[in-house]
Each structure stands twice: as C-alpha cells, then as structure tokens.
Design a protein around this motif. Structure first.
Motif, mmCIF file in Angstrom:
data_model
loop_
_atom_site.group_PDB
_atom_site.id
_atom_site.type_symbol
_atom_site.label_atom_id
_atom_site.label_comp_id
_atom_site.label_asym_id
_atom_site.label_seq_id
_atom_site.Cartn_x
_atom_site.Cartn_y
_atom_site.Cartn_z
ATOM 1 N N LEU A 179 0.843 -1.204 0.000
ATOM 2 C CA LEU A 179 0.000 0.000 0.000
ATOM 3 C C LEU A 179 0.877 1.254 0.000
ATOM 4 C CD1 LEU A 179 -2.989 0.912 0.293
ATOM 5 C CD2 LEU A 179 -2.629 0.961 2.741
ATOM 6 N N ALA A 180 1.899 1.254 0.835
ATOM 7 C CA ALA A 180 2.765 2.442 0.940
ATOM 8 C C ALA A 180 3.643 2.578 -0.303
ATOM 9 C CB ALA A 180 3.626 2.337 2.182
ATOM 10 N N GLY A 181 3.954 1.469 -0.965
ATOM 11 C CA GLY A 181 4.803 1.528 -2.168
ATOM 12 C C GLY A 181 6.199 0.994 -1.875
ATOM 13 N N LEU A 182 6.575 -0.081 -2.565
ATOM 14 C CA LEU A 182 7.910 -0.648 -2.345
ATOM 15 C C LEU A 182 8.987 0.291 -2.878
ATOM 16 C CD1 LEU A 182 7.281 -4.433 -3.169
ATOM 17 C CD2 LEU A 182 7.163 -3.259 -0.999
ATOM 18 N N ASP A 183 8.608 1.162 -3.812
ATOM 19 C CA ASP A 183 9.569 2.150 -4.330
ATOM 20 C C ASP A 183 9.924 3.166 -3.237
ATOM 21 O OD1 ASP A 183 6.869 2.905 -4.490
ATOM 22 O OD2 ASP A 183 7.301 4.486 -5.933
ATOM 23 N N VAL A 184 8.903 3.533 -2.434
ATOM 24 C CA VAL A 184 9.141 4.494 -1.349
ATOM 25 C C VAL A 184 10.112 3.873 -0.339
ATOM 26 C CG1 VAL A 184 8.054 5.783 0.536
ATOM 27 C CG2 VAL A 184 6.859 5.537 -1.643
ATOM 28 N N GLY A 185 9.819 2.612 0.038
ATOM 29 C CA GLY A 185 10.680 1.905 0.990
ATOM 30 C C GLY A 185 12.092 1.775 0.439
ATOM 31 N N TRP A 186 12.206 1.471 -0.854
ATOM 32 C CA TRP A 186 13.525 1.295 -1.479
ATOM 33 C C TRP A 186 14.310 2.606 -1.423
ATOM 34 C CZ3 TRP A 186 16.352 3.443 -5.404
ATOM 35 C CH2 TRP A 186 17.485 2.741 -5.811
ATOM 36 N N ARG A 187 13.617 3.718 -1.744
ATOM 37 C CA ARG A 187 14.305 5.020 -1.763
ATOM 38 C C ARG A 187 14.811 5.400 -0.375
ATOM 39 N NH1 ARG A 187 10.204 7.843 -4.283
ATOM 40 N NH2 ARG A 187 10.126 6.658 -6.185
#
Ligand code: 3HC
Ligand code: NAI
Length: 706
Positions: A525-533
């Motif tokens: 939901l939060a976005g794996l791209d956000v977590g990755w960044r």
C-alpha cells in the motif's frame, strides 16, 4: 452531604447539583452526596419534586474510570456508593428530573435513566460509550434503555457506543423534553408540571419493552461483529440488552455478570490504558497552560501530492483557509482533482453535504507561487523526500514568510535539525509527520528539533486537536518513533517469508492478532519504491554484519512497487485492491532463500506474531531509553493511531506488560541466539526483566517525577 454535591431549593423543588470538575464523574463522594441530598429532600414535606443537574460544563460524564482500573486490579468495595445510589434514585418517593447539558455518558446516562424524567438542552449528547473501554454498561442501561427506546436502539447505543443528540434521544423516548433557553428554569418548570399531574414517580424499570422486528438484533449483531473485529465487549453488550426480555431483576443480574467479566478482561484494561494514554500524551514537561500558543488563522501547504492534498483537507475540514502550492499546473490540477474526488466520496456516503464540500474546496486556495505566503501562520512542507530539496524549500520559505510563522516538515525520516539549519529561525521549525491517508489517519507525530521553541511545540499540540488529530511529541532521529519501529517490524516479516512462511500466512497471522492490515500488505500500500528510496538513502549506514532482507529490493528491481503497479508482495487484479497471493513471488522467495543458504521450515502463526511484535517492542524500548518517546504510552498511542495496532491490546509496550516483560525478554534472547545480533535485547528491557518492573511502572515513575 459533600462539597461535591449541593442541595438548594427553588420553592417546592429541590435542586441537587453535582460539582466534580472537569466532567462531574461519579468519583467517590459524588454518589454518596446525591444519595444524602435525596434523603434530605424525601424527609422534607415541602419538597414536591427534585431536579438533578451538573455544575460547570456538563451533566455526569460517567463513572470514574480511574476507579474501574482499581477495581480491575482487585480493589474491593470502592463502588459501594454507586451501587447504592442508582436504586435509591429510582425508588425515590418524589419525582426526580435529570436536567442534562454537555454529555450524559455511561454511568451519567444511567443516573439519568434512574431518574423518573429527563430533560436536556438541544446541544446535549447522551450515550453509553462503555464498549470503547472494553466494558458494557454496568448500572442498568442495558435493561432500562430497551424499556424506553426499544431493544434495537438500546443495542445500537450499548454495542457501538456513539453518543446521540438531544433531538434523536427525544425521538427515541430517552428524553422527555428538549428545553429551549435556561436549562435549570426549564427543568424546574417541567418538575412543577409533573407535580401538578399527580401520580407516583414513573420508573423505567416498570415499563414494558416496545415490540420490535425479531431479525433486527441479528442484523445489528452481524454489523457489530464486522465493525469491531476482535473486540469482546460489543457482542456482550448485545447479549445483555437481549436479557431485557426477562424480568427486570433477571436482566440486571445478567448485566452485572457480563460487566464483571468484561471489567476483569485484558481488553478492558488495555482500552482504559488507551483512554488515559490519549490524554497523557498532551502532558509535556516544561510545557503547560502558561506556555504561549500562536493563533493559526491561515495555513499553507507546499506539495499537493499524496500527503500534501490530505494535509490541506485537514485544514479545510477545521475551517482554516489554506494555500496549496505546487511546482507545476499539471501537478496542482491533479492534486486538486484527488481532493475533490475524496470529498465527493464522503458526500456520496452521506457524511457531508454538497454545500459543505464546496465550502471546504473554497478554503483550499491553489497556487504556483509564494506570493501570499506572508499571510500564513504556518507552512507545512510535503514535497518529495530528499534532504537537498527540503533544504532548498525551507530556505525559500524563510524568505517569503513572516518571521513568526511556523515552518513544519512532513518528512517521514529526515533530520529536522538539518532542515531547520537551512533557515534563519530554527526555533520556528518542527516536524509535523502526518500518516497516509492524511485526511483519515488520526496520528500526528510532532517532531521536536533541538531548537524548536516551547511556543511552537505548544501551538503544534493545540493545532493537532483543532485538526482532530492525536498529536504525540517525539524526538528527532531517523524515522522518529513510528517509522523507526516499523523497520524491524517489516524486517522480521520478510525474514519469516525467507525462512518458510508464505506471504499471506504472515499477514493473516498479524490480522488475526488484530492489526488492521498485515505488514506486507501495508508495504504494498505504501509503495515498495518508497521503501527502497528510504533504504537507499541510508544503505551506507547499515552495518555489514547485519542480516538484510532479500526480497523487497528484488521486487523493486522487477518494477513491482505494490498496489500502484498492480503487483508487489501480492498481485492485484485490474480495478481491484484485493491482494492475491502470487506464485511468482513465492518462486522468487524460494530461489532467493536457496541461494542464500536459508533452510526453510514450517513456521507457526504464534512464532510469526512473536517475531514481528517483539521486534517492535525491542525497538520501542531502545527509543524510550534514548528519550525519543517521552513515555511508553506515547509509543502505544503512535502505534494504535498511526499503524492500526489493535487498541484492545493497548499498544506494543502495554502488550509487552500484558504478556510479561520476563517472557518477552527471554524470547528475544532466544531469537538473538537463533538469528543474530539484530535481536540483541534493548538494555532497558533487560533491566526491567531483572528488576521485575514493566513499562507501565516506568510511566508511573515519570508522571510522579514531572
Ligand atoms: N472518569 C475519570 N476521568 C475522566 C472521565 C471519567 N469518566 N471522563 C473524563 N475524565 C478526565 C480525563 O481523563 C481528563 O483528565 P486530564 O485533564 O487529567 O487529562 C479530563 O477528565 C477532561 O477530559 P477530556 O480531556 O476528555 O475532556 P473533553 O471535554 O475533551 O471530553 C468527555 C469530555 C466527552 C466527557 C470525555 O472526557 C469522555 O468521553 N469521557 C469518558 C466518558 C465515558 O467513557 N464514560 C463512561 C465511563 S464507564 C461507566 O460509566 C460505566 C458505567 O456503566 C457504570
Ligand atoms: P508525492 O510524490 O506524492 O508528492 C510530492 C509533491 O510535491 C509532488 O506533487 C511534487 O510535484 C511536489 N513538489 C515537489 N517540489 C515542490 C516545490 N518546490 N513546490 C511545490 N511542490 C513541489 O509525495 P508524498 O508521498 O506526498 O510525500 C511527501 C512527503 O511526505 C515526503 O517527505 C514523504 O516522506 C512524506 N510522507 C509520506 C507518506 C506517504 O505515505 N506517502 C507518509 C508520511 C510522510
């Protein structure tokens, strides 16, 4: 009679006034005082009827919840006064009229139900909110309300716990009259009408229950069990209300038995902890009523993306006009369209009128420039997460705003002190960390920089209330409290998947524990791209020897960012948010585990919960000892309001106390032996385990010292 209760006369009417500020709770002395006043009125032939009213801002807002906490821990007899007062009121030989303003809640409404008549001002609210404390009404509401308002209304009020307005209560038969003008005069006039009519006092317990649709209770039961998953009290409240079909005394006994069962439950203890915790977070050492707060009449938000749009809605919902600045017209239009869509959905659900929606849209003033920022009392920055960008925007804001304006950042991880240093007024800079979706989630982490002034902190705490948020003050570190704890929480979820649990098994175990969503569904939901960044920004700081999750980066590299790309830990069919287990992810997991030499095994849901929740607790203990959170309960409130931790478990730190610090510590030491240094127990946890204390004891010591 005590000072808590006074008796005065208005001709032939006795007026009993409860004076137990702030909310006239039925603390020791109040029921005794009411009973003594009743006796005096009964003994005086010249008193023909009695009015019971609250002094100050409200009628009785309920039993004293602090006493319940004591009763639950084994104190005996402290409720004797209350037990005696309720029947004394109902059995009084002269008519008693409850005169209600403010809120008549819980034992307060039950006091009124024992009176023979009830009148209220139009702004009053009445309700049985005990379920929100894990309780059911314990002084007859489950038996008297059905006789006045019918089984269905009673079941709704007792099982859901929301208050109803005076108009609704009058229509339901709970109130006899809504008084216009002065309440006391109206109540006295009403009392004289009753005296003129003659006849004995009317007792709710003597009334018979109006007939109702036999299926309606089943419908309420189904709705309630869906809405209050995991909670015991709401269904128990319906059970007690159902018992109103039996003779009154039998129903009362049933209510008493269930009340006791609920009072002794862990759920009620946890929810009472949350009730006081929500209020305790406002108590900040060095900041008090005397601390100056700044008026917030005009706000500004920079960035109209996921967070900025929601933040602007919060201001508009509170009636505060807000400039919403974007970098491009396209982004601005997109942001505004989403805001409009969100409001339209609320209108569609009937929770807002179209006129209100337009008023709120009118309060959001879109802009591409800083032209009118000098009018803003506060600016909330919600641009992309990146230190250089944030510093640049804060330097700009420093130039275009008044020197007394507050500059807040919605950063989820970055150092507030570094951001503040980009301005000439670090004392005016603070973190306002909203949670997604910002117009819905109640938590606001208020991040104190080393120079944030007491006025800016006090204004932020007050503003949180205005915006209908629960503000919790936290210290400045990577991820503050919530996201810093979320990292080990998510880390363990991923390790469990690598070690053999399926993605959906991990999430199901945590949902069964009571979380609103499983951790991997949250990541999608939060976005794996956000977590990755975020992780990429700190990769160089992670010690080499620490085990790192294998899969999340691979999912990111495959373009699986979560719900936004219809694939992440799960896959999402077109047009749906329903998470479907994905064999491709399972294959990737098995392959990655094999390559890393991880032996896969069957993992029980008990171990899943322990690994994930204890990781949270261990980090919480570190945060507490570093002073990043003021109290353990602050962490609990953050996790309940920001991360969907079940309130009936009281938050992670309260949960640790409930399980037992010793047991939690032993398991963490065992995990350290099995899985390595990421499980080193927090020194605070070790010292609590050794001393036999718990987090609650620490909070009590903190309160006594401040
Ligand atoms: N018992 C003890 N303290 C109470 C209390 C209660 N019932 N209700 C409020 N307080 C305290 C709060 O802890 C707070 O203390 P603090 O200033 O030290 O932090 C203070 O009163 C003011 O409360 P709020 O900040 O919440 O004031 P608001 O004006 O915002 O709200 C209220 C007022 C709507 C009455 C809200 O306090 C509330 O909802 N109170 C709880 C009501 C309730 O749950 N009643 C049922 C109790 S259980 C019961 O009656 C069982 C019965 O069936 C036998
Ligand atoms: P987003 O990418 O959805 O929105 C950022 C917006 O800022 C974009 O629309 C962009 O055009 C705009 N912008 C960039 N520079 C600008 C400038 N100079 N002037 C005006 N507008 C500008 O990002 P999101 O998710 O809203 O995140 C914003 C901040 O909130 C970040 O710091 C993030 O870490 C934080 N945050 C995000 C949460 C989330 O769940 N998305 C939760 C809590 C905090």
């Amino acid at each position: 009679m005590s000072e808590l209760v006074t008796l005065t006369r208005d001709g032939d009417i006795g007026v009993i006034t409860v004076n137990n500020p702030p909310v006239n709770a039925l603390s020791p002395g109040v029921p005794e005082g009411i009973e003594a006043a009743l006796r005096e009125c009964c003994a005086d032939w010249s008193v023909k009827a009695i009015v019971l009213i609250g002094g100050g801002r409200t009628f009785i807002a309920g039993a004293d919840i602090k006493q319940f906490a004591k009763l639950a821990s084994g104190a005996k007899g402290i409720d004797a006064g209350m037990r005696s007062m309720f029947p004394s009121l109902e059995d009084c030989s002269k008519s008693v009229i409850a005169a209600i303003h403010g809120t008549a809640l819980g034992g307060g409404l039950e006091t009124a139900l024992c009176c023979h008549y009830r009148v209220a001002v139009a702004s009053a609210q009445v309700g049985q909110p005990e379920v929100k404390l894990g309780l059911i009404p314990g002084a007859g509401a489950t038996q008297r309300l059905p006789r006045l308002a019918g089984l269905i209304k009673a079941a709704e009020m007792c099982a859901i716990g929301d208050p109803v307005s005076a108009a609704e209560a009058e229509q339901a038969g709970i109130l006899d009259r809504v008084i216009e003008g002065d309440l006391l005069s109206g109540a006295i006039a009403f009392a004289r009408e009753i005296v003129a009519q003659g006849g004995p006092p009317r007792k709710a317990s003597d009334l018979s229950i109006p007939p109702c649709d036999p299926n309606a209770l089943a419908v309420i039961r189904a709705t309630v069990s869906k809405r209050t998953r995991g909670l015991m009290a709401p269904l128990k409240a319906i059970e007690a209300v159902e018992a109103a079909s039996f003779p009154f005394a039998v129903g009362m006994q049933k209510e008493a038995d269930i009340f006791k069962e609920c009072l002794l439950s862990d759920q009620s203890k946890a929810l009472i902890h949350v009730f006081f915790g929500e209020r305790a977070v406002n108590k900040i050492p060095g900041i008090g009523k005397e601390t100056l707060t700044l008026p917030i009449r005009q706000a500004a938000v920079v960035g109209a993306g996921t967070m900025g749009g929601g933040i602007a809605m919060n201001y508009a919902n509170a009636g505060i006009p807000v400039f919403l600045k974007e970098a491009t017209q396209e982004a601005l239009d997109h942001g505004l369209a989403i805001i409009r869509k969100n409001y339209a959905a609320t209108v569609q659900k009937g929770r807002m009128t179209a006129v209100q929606m337009e008023q709120r849209m009118g309060l959001i003033q879109p802009t591409l420039t800083y032209d009118r920022f000098a009018e803003a009392d506060i600016v909330v920055e919600a641009i992309f997460e990146g230190m250089e960008l944030k510093k640049q925007v804060f330097a700009e804001l420093d130039k275009v705003t008044r020197p007394d304006a507050i500059l807040a950042s919605n950063t989820s991880t970055l150092d507030i002190d570094v951001i503040a240093a980009a301005t000439s007024r670090p004392q005016q800079v603070i973190g306002h960390h909203f949670f997604s979706p910002a117009n819905v989630m109640r938590l606001l982490e208020i991040v104190r920089g080393k120079e944030s002034s007491p006025t800016v902190i006090a204004t932020s705490m007050a503003l949180a209330k205005t915006l209908n948020k629960v503000g919790v003050l936290v210290g400045n570190c990577f991820g503050f409290v919530g996201n810093r704890m979320f990292e080990p929480y998510l880390r363990e979820s991923q390790f469990l998947v690598e070690e053999g649990a399926r993605v959906e098994e991990v999430d199901a175990a945590m949902v069964e524990f009571g979380m609103a969503l499983g951790p991997l569904a949250v990541a999608d939901l939060a976005g794996l791209d956000v977590g990755w960044r975020i992780k990429n920004g700190i990769r160089h700081l992670i010690p080499q020897e620490l085990r790192q999750p294998l899969i999340a980066d691979r999912l990111y590299e495959l373009g699986r960012y979560g719900q936004k790309t219809k694939a992440g830990w799960y896959r999402y069919p077109e047009g749906s948010r329903v998470a479907m287990p994905d064999p491709e992810v399972q294959q990737l997991v098995e392959e990655s585990a094999r390559n890393a030499g991880i032996e896969r095994r069957v993992i029980s849901s008990e171990e899943i919960v322990e690994r994930i929740v204890y990781a949270l607790i261990n980090e919480g203990a570190k945060i507490l000892s570093e002073g990043i959170a003021l109290r353990a309960v602050d962490i609990d409130i953050i996790y309940i309001y920001g991360y969907g931790f079940p309130a009936y478990r009281g938050g992670p730190m309260w949960h640790a106390d409930t399980v037992g610090i010793k047991k939690v510590h032993e398991r963490i030491c065992e995990f350290e032996r099995q899985h390595g240094t990421q499980w080193s127990p927090a020194p605070l946890l070790t010292s609590l385990a050794e001393s036999g204390k718990n987090f609650s004891d620490l909070d009590t010591e903190h309160a006594a010292a401040s």
